[in-house]
Scaffold this motif. Structure first.
Motif, PDB file in Angstrom:
ATOM      1  N   THR A 158       0.834  -1.209   0.000  1.00 20.18           N
ATOM      2  CA  THR A 158       0.000   0.000   0.000  1.00 20.18           C
ATOM      3  C   THR A 158       0.865   1.255   0.000  1.00 20.18           C
ATOM      4  OG1 THR A 158      -1.564  -1.237   1.328  1.00 20.18           O
ATOM      5  CG2 THR A 158      -1.966   1.111   1.135  1.00 20.18           C
ATOM      6  N   ILE A 159       1.827   1.275   0.902  1.00 15.32           N
ATOM      7  CA  ILE A 159       2.654   2.490   1.003  1.00 15.32           C
ATOM      8  C   ILE A 159       3.520   2.659  -0.247  1.00 15.32           C
ATOM      9  CG2 ILE A 159       4.455   3.643   2.352  1.00 15.32           C
ATOM     10  CD1 ILE A 159       3.159   2.161   4.817  1.00 15.32           C
ATOM     11  N   GLN A 160       4.092   1.553  -0.714  1.00 13.41           N
ATOM     12  CA  GLN A 160       4.938   1.644  -1.910  1.00 13.41           C
ATOM     13  C   GLN A 160       4.155   2.105  -3.134  1.00 13.41           C
ATOM     14  OE1 GLN A 160       8.279   1.421  -2.406  1.00 13.41           O
ATOM     15  NE2 GLN A 160       8.252   1.486  -0.187  1.00 13.41           N
ATOM     16  N   THR A 161       2.967   1.555  -3.317  1.00 12.93           N
ATOM     17  CA  THR A 161       2.199   1.949  -4.506  1.00 12.93           C
ATOM     18  C   THR A 161       1.683   3.373  -4.370  1.00 12.93           C
ATOM     19  OG1 THR A 161       0.345   0.730  -3.575  1.00 12.93           O
ATOM     20  CG2 THR A 161       1.451  -0.298  -5.407  1.00 12.93           C
ATOM     21  N   PHE A 162       1.400   3.777  -3.150  1.00 13.45           N
ATOM     22  CA  PHE A 162       0.916   5.149  -2.963  1.00 13.45           C
ATOM     23  C   PHE A 162       2.001   6.160  -3.311  1.00 13.45           C
ATOM     24  CE2 PHE A 162      -1.553   8.546  -1.088  1.00 13.45           C
ATOM     25  CZ  PHE A 162      -2.837   8.092  -1.279  1.00 13.45           C
ATOM     26  N   LYS A 163       3.236   5.774  -3.009  1.00  8.85           N
ATOM     27  CA  LYS A 163       4.345   6.697  -3.274  1.00  8.85           C
ATOM     28  C   LYS A 163       4.934   6.531  -4.675  1.00  8.85           C
ATOM     29  CE  LYS A 163       7.179   5.711   0.048  1.00  8.85           C
ATOM     30  NZ  LYS A 163       8.387   5.781   0.872  1.00  8.85           N
ATOM     31  N   ALA A 164       4.404   5.586  -5.446  1.00  5.73           N
ATOM     32  CA  ALA A 164       4.991   5.262  -6.764  1.00  5.73           C
ATOM     33  C   ALA A 164       5.233   6.523  -7.579  1.00  5.73           C
ATOM     34  CB  ALA A 164       4.071   4.333  -7.514  1.00  5.73           C
ATOM     35  N   PHE A 165       6.392   6.636  -8.111  1.00  5.04           N
ATOM     36  CA  PHE A 165       6.705   7.812  -8.931  1.00  5.04           C
ATOM     37  C   PHE A 165       7.428   7.391 -10.210  1.00  5.04           C
ATOM     38  CE2 PHE A 165       9.908  10.882 -10.277  1.00  5.04           C
ATOM     39  CZ  PHE A 165       9.113  11.986 -10.531  1.00  5.04           C
ATOM     40  N   ASP A 166       8.520   6.643 -10.032  1.00  2.74           N
ATOM     41  CA  ASP A 166       9.407   6.357 -11.160  1.00  2.74           C
ATOM     42  C   ASP A 166       8.736   5.620 -12.316  1.00  2.74           C
ATOM     43  OD1 ASP A 166       9.463   4.789  -8.892  1.00  2.74           O
ATOM     44  OD2 ASP A 166      11.641   4.813  -8.723  1.00  2.74           O
ATOM     45  N   LEU A 167       7.911   4.623 -11.984  1.00  2.00           N
ATOM     46  CA  LEU A 167       7.261   3.868 -13.063  1.00  2.00           C
ATOM     47  C   LEU A 167       6.349   4.779 -13.882  1.00  2.00           C
ATOM     48  CD1 LEU A 167       5.983   0.376 -11.872  1.00  2.00           C
ATOM     49  CD2 LEU A 167       7.684   0.904 -13.612  1.00  2.00           C
ATOM     50  N   ILE A 168       5.538   5.538 -13.186  1.00  2.00           N
ATOM     51  CA  ILE A 168       4.593   6.413 -13.885  1.00  2.00           C
ATOM     52  C   ILE A 168       5.335   7.492 -14.667  1.00  2.00           C
ATOM     53  CG2 ILE A 168       2.829   8.205 -13.499  1.00  2.00           C
ATOM     54  CD1 ILE A 168       1.507   6.317 -11.569  1.00  2.00           C
ATOM     55  N   TYR A 169       6.347   8.044 -14.035  1.00  2.00           N
ATOM     56  CA  TYR A 169       7.080   9.106 -14.724  1.00  2.00           C
ATOM     57  C   TYR A 169       7.776   8.573 -15.980  1.00  2.00           C
ATOM     58  CZ  TYR A 169       9.290  13.539 -15.363  1.00  2.00           C
ATOM     59  OH  TYR A 169       9.653  14.746 -15.906  1.00  2.00           O
ATOM     60  N   THR A 170       8.321   7.373 -15.882  1.00  4.26           N
ATOM     61  CA  THR A 170       9.023   6.801 -17.034  1.00  4.26           C
ATOM     62  C   THR A 170       8.045   6.413 -18.149  1.00  4.26           C
ATOM     63  OG1 THR A 170      10.415   5.757 -15.390  1.00  4.26           O
ATOM     64  CG2 THR A 170      10.808   5.115 -17.641  1.00  4.26           C
ATOM     65  N   MET A 171       6.888   5.899 -17.759  1.00  5.89           N
ATOM     66  CA  MET A 171       5.997   5.329 -18.769  1.00  5.89           C
ATOM     67  C   MET A 171       5.048   6.342 -19.406  1.00  5.89           C
ATOM     68  SD  MET A 171       5.246   1.642 -17.018  1.00  5.89           S
ATOM     69  CE  MET A 171       4.478   0.883 -18.439  1.00  5.89           C
TER      70      MET A 171
END
Lengths: 290, 440
Positions: free
Chosen positions: A220-233
């Motif tokens: 939960t915490i990791q996905t909430f903070k997700a940045f790199d995947l979204i920014y890259t894709m």
């Protein structure tokens, strides 16, 4: 007393690092959140709570980012939880093939998230991407989608990647939890004539609750903070459909140069993450006690 | 003894942290000894430079595709000025936009640096990071009309080095095969649609549109240029005097929708990246690429047999046509105000603007330059100059949207339409965001 003083002395370097790189920037963010600082100019004005008020009353993108965050977190966490638990149940025994498969599923975890983003951008690529090619070769053209370009599915496409990326890590935790369950419990269940589903519900599930707690909290915490995947894709696109709070904060601070406003966003983000973590642990704690 | 050991350990842990926070030491003098031993002492200029203090200039920019050309130029510069080394640091354009102003702030990086015109130029200028170069001799080597993007209140802060045309690149053979006339296609909107249909019938994807990254920001310029010919339109949108719900932008979006729905864009246009678009035109799958002249060298690197040119739609009627195309003076060269090596930085820019060096750069990288005196030998560059030089081109409208949040909202409306939203609704949604941004 002297011994505790000595032990205390050893944590000073860690405290220093934590203070300089975590506490100080957080306090500084709190300060900048009530200013209109652009991140470059030496001068800025104090604006009171204006940034916070605007966030909730006059910022559609922030609210949309929050909604996207919830969609992304829920879908990625559920996928990750179900797949890791399912695979862990299949790979519980320490046979050679199971050890090999565990290592195979764990492999993506050691990759850099930016690399994962690029790999999956290629996999999802329209027409030339292997996913579209595979669907074509199977005669399933009707299933082909604009995976990252269609605003209604892009966020879920990235959630699949997030789940794939970390599922191996969660398998390891679940396997450890499952292997710690005493065999006698299963033997008793078998003697009592319990079905496979009943055994899972009455024996396995309660016994792996601590492992599940770790998995749920972490994902939960990791996905909430997700940045790199979204920014890259997708960089938050198309048209903000994959914009989450972390990418929004980045864009506002570093692309739009509205550091004061971004600091206010990050404070709200901090509060949200804190609240989720607190709530989660309270719920899990109550569940485990029961 | 234990206390001493503990103290020693703590000191060892803390010192590296403090040292990392400290200012970078100048190690250039040590390098000087080694490097100068390797130089040819027979050259006069080198002899003169032997006694000068060794300087390492930092040059930061975003054009990875120009690395080899700059390496060669830096090597020639170093031959002329042996006491000056230049370290080239390249970021992706996306990363450069978000980090340039931060990395320039302590004066250690980017003695010579580049900037995009518009929003980034304004950010760096507000941060007081541009040195005033108005009186530098190299400024007079530039075409005065093309360096206004680096001018503010009569002060020249930077000089745009490149002149690009932000309009589609086209494959001449594909046009010939499909029977599309270059001039005819640019007459009005209907003739553009007709050209696209002919290309589609001939088996091409008429336009590769990289909607997943730079496509919307590039193609919007040609697509709106004659629907709202006034160059002050985005300033009026930013001041709230004009709205993008007005006819000119709704029609622009409707045209995007038309190109997409008629299959004149590649499928999944919102997720195509520029590099994939380059591949599409290089492999002759697509007849046009909706970005700009700067893509030509990359396309030719993949397929040197192609004959390429640049073209622009006229989104209005023939009678309403004011502009023929879009140009932009970019890659603004500036000197960091906080640099300790301003004199050497100016020498490097001066060297870049020498006719021989500038011509080498232009022809190697396939870029038109803003300098008065450049000798183009590349076929494409000469032809673009001949065909587009005399035409009336408009400065890229997007760079007048100086608020990045507003720019994102505008570009988002294009992606929204390609995702299937009605043009009027997409414009309404984007204007709502703009109203919010401007009212904060």
């Amino acid at each position: 007393m002297r011994a505790s003083k000595k032990i205390g002395f050893f944590i000073i370097p860690a405290l220093l690092i934590y203070g300089v790189f975590y506490v100080y920037p957080t306090v500084l963010s709190l300060f900048y959140s009530i200013t209109d600082w652009d991140g470059v100019s030496p001068a800025f004005n104090f604006v009171g709570l204006k940034n916070f008020i605007n966030l909730f009353t006059n910022d559609t993108i922030f609210i949309k980012s929050l909604t996207n965050n919830v969609k992304f977190t829920l879908s990625a966490s559920i996928l990750q939880f179900l797949f890791s638990l399912g695979l862990a149940l299949l790979l519980i025994k320490n046979t050679k093939s199971n050890v090999f498969f565990r290592a195979l599923y764990f492999f993506p975890t050691i990759l850099a998230s930016v690399s994962v983003g690029f790999i999956w951008t290629f996999l999802y690529a329209p027409n030339i991407g292997p996913i579209d090619q595979l669907l074509k070769s199977l005669g399933l053209e009707w299933m082909i989608q604009d995976w990252l370009g269609d605003k209604s599915i892009a966020i879920y496409s990235i959630a699949v990647v997030k789940a794939w990326f970390h599922v191996g890590q969660m398998i390891v935790i679940f396997v450890a939890g499952l292997q710690a369950i005493p065999k006698q419990f299963y033997e008793v269940a078998k003697i009592e004539g319990a079905s496979a589903l009943q055994t899972f519900r009455r024996v396995t599930w309660p016994m792996i609750a601590p492992a599940a707690t770790i998995v749920v909290a972490y994902t939960t915490i990791q996905t909430f903070k997700a940045f790199d995947l979204i920014y890259t894709m997708t960089r938050g696109g198309p048209n903000y459909s994959t914009e989450i709070i972390a990418t929004n904060i980045y864009n506002v601070a570093f692309r739009s140069n509205k550091f004061g406003y971004a600091a206010a966003q990050s404070i709200i983000f901090l509060v949200i993450i804190g609240a989720i973590t607190f709530l989660q642990f309270k719920l899990v704690d109550r569940y485990e006690t029961n | 003894m234990k206390k001493v050991l503990a103290l020693l350990l703590a000191v060892m842990l803390v010192i590296p942290v403090l040292a990392a926070c400290g200012k970078k030491a100048d190690t250039s003098e040590n390098t000087n000894v080694t490097d100068n031993n390797d130089k040819d002492n027979n050259q006069d200029n080198q002899n003169q430079d032997q006694n000068k203090k060794k300087v390492t200039l930092s040059f930061v920019h975003w054009r990875g595709e120009d690395k080899d050309a700059f390496d060669e130029i830096i090597s020639r510069f170093n031959e002329k000025y042996p006491h000056i080394d230049v370290e080239q640091t390249i970021y992706t354009s996306e990363q450069y936009v978000s980090t340039a102003h931060t990395l320039l702030q302590d004066g250690e990086a980017g003695d010579v640096f580049t900037s995009f015109p518009g929003a980034q130029f304004q950010t760096i200028r507000k941060g007081d990071l541009f040195d005033d170069i108005t009186n530098q001799s190299f400024v007079s080597k530039f075409n005065e009309a093309l360096i206004t993007a680096g001018l503010e209140d009569g002060v020249q802060y930077a000089v745009p080095f490149q002149m690009v045309y932000n309009q589609p690149v086209y494959n001449k053979k594909a046009f010939e095969k499909a029977g599309v006339d270059f001039e005819g296609a640019m007459k009005d909107w209907d003739s553009w649609l007709d050209a696209c249909q002919k290309l589609k019938d001939a088996g091409y994807v008429p336009i590769a549109f990289p909607g997943g990254d730079i496509g919307p920001g590039q193609f919007m310029n040609s697509m709106m240029m004659n629907l709202e010919p006034d160059e002050g339109i985005w300033a009026r949108v930013l001041s709230g005097e004009a709205k993008i719900t007005e006819d000119w932008w709704v029609k622009t979006l409707a045209h995007f929708n038309e190109l997409n729905s008629k299959g004149y864009f590649n499928t999944s246009a919102n997720s195509l990246k520029h590099q994939d678009g380059i591949n599409m035109i290089a492999s002759e799958e697509a007849a046009m690429l909706a970005t700009g002249s700067y893509a030509i060298s990359g396309i030719l690197a993949k397929n040197p047999d192609l004959e390429l040119g640049i073209i622009s739609p006229n989104p209005a009627s023939e009678g309403e046509k004011v502009w023929d195309g879009i140009h932009n003076a970019t890659f603004l060269l500036g000197i960091n105000k906080k640099s300790n090596h301003k004199e050497e930085a100016a020498m490097f820019i001066d060297f870049l603007t020498e006719k021989e060096i500038a011509s080498y750069y232009a022809n190697t990288t396939g870029q038109q330059l803003t300098l008065k005196d450049v000798e183009y030998t590349s076929k494409e560059l000469m032809e673009i100059g001949e065909v587009w030089g005399p035409r009336k081109t408009r400065t890229q409208p997007r760079f007048f949207i100086t608020d990045q949040d507003v720019q994102n909202a505008v570009l988002g409306s294009i992606q929204d339409v390609i995702s299937g939203t009605e043009p009027q609704k997409a414009a309404d949604n984007a204007q709502k965001l703009i109203d919010e941004i401007l009212s904060r």
